[in-house]
Design a protein around this motif. Structure first.
Motif, PDB file in Angstrom:
ATOM      1  N   VAL A   1     -14.886   9.228   8.868  1.00 30.10           N
ATOM      2  CA  VAL A   1     -16.035   8.477   9.358  1.00 30.10           C
ATOM      3  C   VAL A   1     -15.951   8.444  10.872  1.00 30.10           C
ATOM      4  CG1 VAL A   1     -17.217   6.253   9.413  1.00 30.10           C
ATOM      5  CG2 VAL A   1     -16.124   7.024   7.311  1.00 30.10           C
TER       6      VAL A   1
ATOM      7  N   SER B   1      -8.180  -0.931   9.857  1.00 26.96           N
ATOM      8  CA  SER B   1      -9.212   0.043  10.233  1.00 26.96           C
ATOM      9  C   SER B   1      -8.584   1.318  10.755  1.00 26.96           C
ATOM     10  CB  SER B   1     -10.118  -0.518  11.336  1.00 26.96           C
ATOM     11  OG  SER B   1     -10.824  -1.642  10.915  1.00 26.96           O
TER      12      SER B   1
ATOM     13  N   HIS C   1     -13.764  -2.574   0.608  1.00 28.13           N
ATOM     14  CA  HIS C   1     -14.302  -1.898   1.788  1.00 28.13           C
ATOM     15  C   HIS C   1     -15.121  -2.916   2.570  1.00 28.13           C
ATOM     16  CE1 HIS C   1     -16.178   1.520   4.002  1.00 28.13           C
ATOM     17  NE2 HIS C   1     -17.193   0.683   4.066  1.00 28.13           N
TER      18      HIS C   1
ATOM     19  N   ASP D   1     -16.746  13.406  12.578  1.00 26.95           N
ATOM     20  CA  ASP D   1     -17.633  12.781  11.609  1.00 26.95           C
ATOM     21  C   ASP D   1     -17.913  13.765  10.476  1.00 26.95           C
ATOM     22  OD1 ASP D   1     -19.078  10.654  10.692  1.00 26.95           O
ATOM     23  OD2 ASP D   1     -20.842  11.019  11.925  1.00 26.95           O
TER      24      ASP D   1
ATOM     25  N   LEU E   1     -13.946  12.949   3.627  1.00 26.64           N
ATOM     26  CA  LEU E   1     -15.076  12.181   3.115  1.00 26.64           C
ATOM     27  C   LEU E   1     -16.186  13.111   2.648  1.00 26.64           C
ATOM     28  CD1 LEU E   1     -15.362   9.034   5.386  1.00 26.64           C
ATOM     29  CD2 LEU E   1     -14.756   9.149   2.971  1.00 26.64           C
TER      30      LEU E   1
ATOM     31  N   HIS F   1     -22.924   8.058   5.935  1.00 29.50           N
ATOM     32  CA  HIS F   1     -23.349   6.893   6.707  1.00 29.50           C
ATOM     33  C   HIS F   1     -24.051   5.875   5.838  1.00 29.50           C
ATOM     34  CE1 HIS F   1     -23.272   9.544  10.569  1.00 29.50           C
ATOM     35  NE2 HIS F   1     -22.054   9.242  10.125  1.00 29.50           N
TER      36      HIS F   1
ATOM     37  N   GLU G   1     -21.425   3.956   3.908  1.00 28.80           N
ATOM     38  CA  GLU G   1     -20.605   3.081   4.726  1.00 28.80           C
ATOM     39  C   GLU G   1     -21.304   1.758   4.977  1.00 28.80           C
ATOM     40  OE1 GLU G   1     -17.338   3.414   6.096  1.00 28.80           O
ATOM     41  OE2 GLU G   1     -17.380   4.830   4.462  1.00 28.80           O
TER      42      GLU G   1
ATOM     43  N   HIS H   1     -13.550   2.828  10.106  1.00 29.41           N
ATOM     44  CA  HIS H   1     -13.566   2.772   8.643  1.00 29.41           C
ATOM     45  C   HIS H   1     -12.583   1.675   8.258  1.00 29.41           C
ATOM     46  CE1 HIS H   1     -12.956   5.116   4.579  1.00 29.41           C
ATOM     47  NE2 HIS H   1     -13.378   3.880   4.400  1.00 29.41           N
ATOM     48  N   SER H   2     -13.076   0.596   7.643  1.00 25.62           N
ATOM     49  CA  SER H   2     -12.281  -0.622   7.504  1.00 25.62           C
ATOM     50  C   SER H   2     -12.209  -1.123   6.073  1.00 25.62           C
ATOM     51  CB  SER H   2     -12.873  -1.730   8.384  1.00 25.62           C
ATOM     52  OG  SER H   2     -13.026  -1.307   9.726  1.00 25.62           O
TER      53      SER H   2
END
Length: 236
Positions: free
Chosen positions: A171, A159, A188, A167, A13, A233, A236, A175-176
Motif C-alpha cells: 500500500v 503500521s 485492520h 503502490d 497486495l 485503495h 483500504e 497500512h495499519s
C-alpha cells in the motif's frame, strides 16, 4: 544477531485483487524473518498482527485468537523490532499524526514501521470474513467485511509505510492494524478520532520480497486485466 534493517514481505497486495488467496507461506516462515508484523490468513481469514513473536488473528466474529505456526497466509509483512522513539502525541488525529511522522522521520521515500501504544478514541476496525475456493476478487470479498468500533480503547497501532512508487506491491502510504491490550478488539484500522501515546519508529534500508512461485494459480495469472490500484485503495 537479527537483521533489523530489512522488511520482509511474502506475496503482494496486487495478487489479492483477482482473488489469489491461497496460503503460500506459514506463520513459521513469516516469523523466521521477524517478530513483528501484519498480514491476513488464507482466504482473507481475519487480520493478523504480530507482536513480540506472537501472531494474533482478529476474526470476523470479533474474537482475537493466537494462531499456530502452520497457519498460512497469502500476504504478510514481518521484521525484527528495533524501534526508537520518534514523537509523543496527545489527542492527535490520524491525518495530523501521519503528517508529523513524515516530517519528523524524513523517510517518505523508503519503507518504515510505526508502533504507537496508547489511548485511542472512536476507533473503527474491519475484518473480512474468510472465503473458500473458488475465491472471489478482493473487491467482492471486501464487500462482506465486518466493522467493529470502540469509543475508548488502550492498545497498539502497528503500521508499515511504503513509498508511492511501490503502490500495488504494497500500500503506498500507511497500512495499519490494531490490537487492544485486553485482546478483545482489533483488526485492520479504518479510522480513529485521536490518539495519545508514544510513537516509535524503525526505518528499513532493504525490502526482502518473496513471491509465491510454487503456486500455479499465481504463476499463470495475467494481471494486465486487473484494476489493481483502484481495488487496493477501495479495500483500504
Amino acid at each position: 544477531m537479527s537483521d533489523t534493517k530489512t522488511l520482509f514481505q511474502h506475496g503482494t497486495l496486487a495478487l489479492l485483487v483477482p482473488g489469489l488467496l491461497t496460503g503460500t507461506a506459514t506463520m513459521a516462515d513469516i516469523l523466521a524473518h521477524g517478530d513483528t508484523g501484519i498480514g491476513t490468513g488464507e482466504g482473507l481469514d481475519g487480520e493478523l498482527i504480530i507482536l513480540d513473536g506472537v501472531v494474533y488473528q482478529a476474526d470476523a466474529n470479533g474474537q482475537i485468537n493466537e494462531v499456530d505456526a502452520q497457519f498460512t497466509t497469502p500476504f504478510a509483512n514481518s521484521h525484527f523490532a528495533s524501534y526508537e522513539p520518534l514523537v509523543t502525541v496527545s489527542d492527535q488525529s490520524r491525518a495530523a499524526l501521519q503528517a508529523a511522522i513524515l516530517t519528523a522521520s524524513n523517510s517518505a521515500n523508503t519503507f518504515f514501521s510505526i508502533r504507537l501504544h496508547g489511548i485511542f478514541k472512536n476507533v473503527t476496525t474491519r475484518v473480512v470474513k474468510k472465503s473458500t475456493k473458488p475465491y472471489k476478487t478482493l473487491a467482492q470479498t471486501a464487500a462482506s467485511q465486518v466493522v467493529f468500533h470502540r469509543d475508548l480503547v488502550e492498545g497498539t497501532l502497528l503500521s508499515y509505510y511504503a513509498p508511492q512508487i511501490f503502490d500495488g506491491a504494497a500500500v503506498g502510504g500507511f497500512h495499519s492494524h490494531f490490537l487492544a491490550d485486553d485482546h478483545r478488539f482489533g483488526g485492520h484500522l479504518l479510522s480513529y478520532e485521536t490518539a495519545t501515546g508514544e510513537v516509535d519508529f524503525q526505518q528499513f534500508d532493504r525490502l526482502d520480497q518473496q513471491l509465491p512461485t510454487s503456486d500455479a494459480a499465481y504463476m499463470n495469472h495475467d494481471f494486465s486485466a486487473d484494476d489493481i490500484l483502484e481495488s487496493i485503495h477501495k479495500s483500504e
